[in-house]
Motif scaffolding. Structure first.
Motif, PDB file in Angstrom:
ATOM      1  N   SER A   1      -1.094  -2.873  10.106  1.00 44.77           N
ATOM      2  CA  SER A   1      -0.412  -1.686   9.604  1.00 44.77           C
ATOM      3  C   SER A   1       0.875  -1.428  10.373  1.00 44.77           C
ATOM      4  CB  SER A   1      -1.317  -0.455   9.724  1.00 44.77           C
ATOM      5  OG  SER A   1      -1.498  -0.122  11.089  1.00 44.77           O
TER       6      SER A   1
ATOM      7  N   ASP B   1     -10.499  -7.529   0.660  1.00 41.03           N
ATOM      8  CA  ASP B   1     -10.253  -7.118   2.045  1.00 41.03           C
ATOM      9  C   ASP B   1      -8.813  -7.353   2.488  1.00 41.03           C
ATOM     10  OD1 ASP B   1     -12.985  -6.447   2.339  1.00 41.03           O
ATOM     11  OD2 ASP B   1     -13.476  -8.549   2.733  1.00 41.03           O
TER      12      ASP B   1
ATOM     13  N   ASP C   1       0.802  -1.225   0.000  1.00 40.80           N
ATOM     14  CA  ASP C   1       0.000   0.000   0.000  1.00 40.80           C
ATOM     15  C   ASP C   1       0.835   1.275   0.000  1.00 40.80           C
ATOM     16  OD1 ASP C   1       0.936   0.022   2.561  1.00 40.80           O
ATOM     17  OD2 ASP C   1      -1.025   0.020   3.539  1.00 40.80           O
TER      18      ASP C   1
ATOM     19  N   TRP D   1      -5.923  -5.772   2.262  1.00 39.48           N
ATOM     20  CA  TRP D   1      -5.195  -4.706   2.950  1.00 39.48           C
ATOM     21  C   TRP D   1      -5.847  -4.329   4.273  1.00 39.48           C
ATOM     22  CZ3 TRP D   1      -5.681  -4.351  -2.484  1.00 39.48           C
ATOM     23  CH2 TRP D   1      -4.478  -4.530  -3.178  1.00 39.48           C
ATOM     24  N   GLU D   2      -7.175  -4.462   4.351  1.00 37.98           N
ATOM     25  CA  GLU D   2      -7.871  -4.161   5.594  1.00 37.98           C
ATOM     26  C   GLU D   2      -7.489  -5.148   6.692  1.00 37.98           C
ATOM     27  OE1 GLU D   2      -9.679  -1.506   6.092  1.00 37.98           O
ATOM     28  OE2 GLU D   2      -9.358  -0.871   4.007  1.00 37.98           O
ATOM     29  N   ASN D   3      -7.205  -6.373   6.282  1.00 41.63           N
ATOM     30  CA  ASN D   3      -6.885  -7.416   7.255  1.00 41.63           C
ATOM     31  C   ASN D   3      -5.404  -7.451   7.632  1.00 41.63           C
ATOM     32  OD1 ASN D   3      -9.558  -8.228   7.240  1.00 41.63           O
ATOM     33  ND2 ASN D   3      -9.240  -9.718   5.586  1.00 41.63           N
TER      34      ASN D   3
ATOM     35  N   GLY E   1      -7.794  -0.352  -3.834  1.00 39.42           N
ATOM     36  CA  GLY E   1      -9.156  -0.408  -3.328  1.00 39.42           C
ATOM     37  C   GLY E   1     -10.201  -0.054  -4.353  1.00 39.42           C
TER      38      GLY E   1
END
Length: 505
Positions: free
Chosen positions: A491, A484, A412, A486-488, A468
């Motif tokens: 960070s 999903d 990302d 990158w959401e999972n 996204g």
């Protein structure tokens, strides 16, 4: 190594003598009784051996390779690949312009629509190859079938909405820039493609205005948005489908009120214009493009329309398709009108008058079927994913990832180029630094400047994709895709906080 070099090796002496060959590199430069070296930045060094070489040279090719590495002062880990004539890999062929592939076999994964080309049946292979070669640019980029809704804004000194005009008569002019905002359904989600079509003779200020308008739409829309730069003559199949295969690209400008013109600026005196009509499917990828009024542009596999002061000639190349012939008739009816006499000529039946309007009959060409020249790139260029980094000093570096790349390779905070050989997908992560965001044009220019393929910054089709907001057509180029993912992922901030909390215990 940062550039591509191609050499003919003069054998027979102890010293290594090289003859440098200039771009674009072509298959016909390779002779069966010679040795060649192809030096690439990403794939290492190739040593090509012709079939008619002395067996002793073939057996000791590694000595030539070693002399070359020593001469260039390359490190020992530089990879050297032996290539035998007739057994060239896709990776090797991609550096050559118009590699003749008719009748060849290829083991890479191919789409269902291309399967006939690799069937092993010569007749079926040739027919499928012709369809592949004659289809429009970026034929794999089909977000939908072109049934959505669109608006068209013309950039020619000022913004002008010409949607109704284009719907009635789909004509673009080579001195203008057009922004086409296309809305469609992407698996239940509202999505947009913003095409920026750039005429060959468009003013730089209009180019900048069109790109800026597309960027503003991209910024304002919450839905999935892809921005696609479309160079004149490289119209993607999906772009043509929006106009139902009726698009015509003509000479003309706003300053001259879009009056009919020809390449010699003599239309008012002689009334002569020439148009090429080509494609594979009616109401999909047919297109008509005005070309210079000379017999040299005629090709066996296309249909041409020659307009004169009192007649219209419709010339059928001997390899042209019935669908192209029908599309030419539609063009004459919709754009030129039917007030003049219409004369249909098959190749070989030309009259003296016909040739006179085109400055005389053409000289015989080496190969006058344009589709063969396009076919090679479309079936031999491998899909590749390249990571891009830009240092604080502005230095751009590229790292080509392994062929088995996956979605997990996309970070990302990075920028990546997914290259199909025609269209480039420029994928941007959500957290990329501003210096990378601002360097897009430089990245594209540097990426293609030394790749050995026949394309330039102006002729490359570039599809901008945001993390996204990837369209389904992009996701299909990966083995699997998880919306999903990158959401999972944990960070950097989460990792830092977890480490801080652990250290405070």
């Amino acid at each position: 190594m940062t550039a591509v070099y191609f050499y003919r090796v003069l054998t027979g002496d102890d010293e290594l003598d090289l003859v440098s060959l200039s771009k674009p590199y072509k298959q016909r430069q390779l002779s069966s009784n010679e040795v060649y070296i192809l030096d690439t930045p990403c794939s290492g060094v190739y040593i090509w051996l012709g079939n008619d070489l002395d067996e002793e040279i073939k057996k000791n090719y590694y000595q030539i390779a070693q002399k070359y590495l020593d001469m260039k002062e390359y490190p020992s880990w530089v990879h050297v690949t032996r290539v035998a004539e007739g057994n060239e890999s896709c990776t090797f062929k991609q550096y050559f312009h118009n590699w003749e592939t008719i009748g060849a076999t290829n083991s890479r994964m191919v789409s269902e629509s291309d399967a006939g080309y690799f069937s092993g049946d010569a007749e079926e292979s040739n027919a499928a190859g012709k369809l592949i070669g004659k289809s429009a640019s970026a034929r794999g980029y089909m977000p939908d079938t072109g049934e959505g809704i669109y608006t068209v804004t013309r950039m020619s000194g000022e913004e002008e909405d010409i949607t109704d005009q284009i719907i009635e008569k789909p004509v673009l002019y080579d001195n203008d820039v057009y922004v086409v905002k296309y809305q469609y359904d992407d698996n239940g989600d509202e999505a947009y493609v913003i095409y920026v079509w750039i005429g060959a003779n468009a003013d730089p200020s209009d180019k900048a205005a069109g790109i800026e308008m597309a960027a503003q739409i991209d910024k304002e829309e919450e839905a999935n948005v892809n921005v696609v730069k479309v160079p004149h003559g490289k119209e993607p199949k999906h772009f043509l489908a929006i106009f139902k295969g009726n698009l015509a690209v003509l000479y003309g400008s706003k300053d001259e009120e879009y009056k009919a013109q020809n390449s010699k600026k003599s239309y008012d005196e002689d009334g002569v214009r020439l148009f090429r009509v080509e494609g594979t499917e009616l109401e999909v990828d047919m297109r008509t493009v005005q070309v210079p009024e000379t017999a040299e542009v005629l090709e066996d596999d296309d249909v041409f329309v020659l307009e004169t002061a009192d007649k219209i000639y419709v010339w059928h190349g001997k390899e042209s398709q019935e669908t192209e012939q029908e599309a030419a008739t539609n063009f004459v009816q919709k754009i030129l009108g039917e007030e003049k006499d219409i004369i249909t000529l098959n190749q070989g039946e030309e009259t003296d008058d016909f040739w006179e309007f085109l400055g005389g009959a053409p000289e015989e060409k080496e190969d006058s079927s344009g589709w063969k020249l396009t076919l090679n790139r479309r079936v031999t260029t491998p899909l590749s994913l390249t990571a891009v980094t830009v240092s604080v000093t502005g230095k751009i570096d590229f790292e080509e990832l392994p062929p088995e790349f996956t979605q997990q390779d996309l970070s990302d905070d990075g920028v990546y180029i997914l290259d199909t050989g025609e269209e480039l997908y420029f994928w941007k992560g959500k957290n990329i630094p501003e210096r990378i965001r601002m360097a897009k044009d430089s990245i594209i220019e540097e990426y293609i400047s030394d790749d050995g393929l026949d394309r330039t910054v102006d002729s490359a089709i570039v599809v901008s994709v945001r993390q996204g907001k990837e369209p389904a057509v992009f996701k299909k180029l990966f083995p699997d895709w998880d919306d999903d993912m990158w959401e999972n992922q944990t960070s950097y901030e989460d990792i830092k906080n977890e480490t801080k909390a652990a250290n405070s215990k």
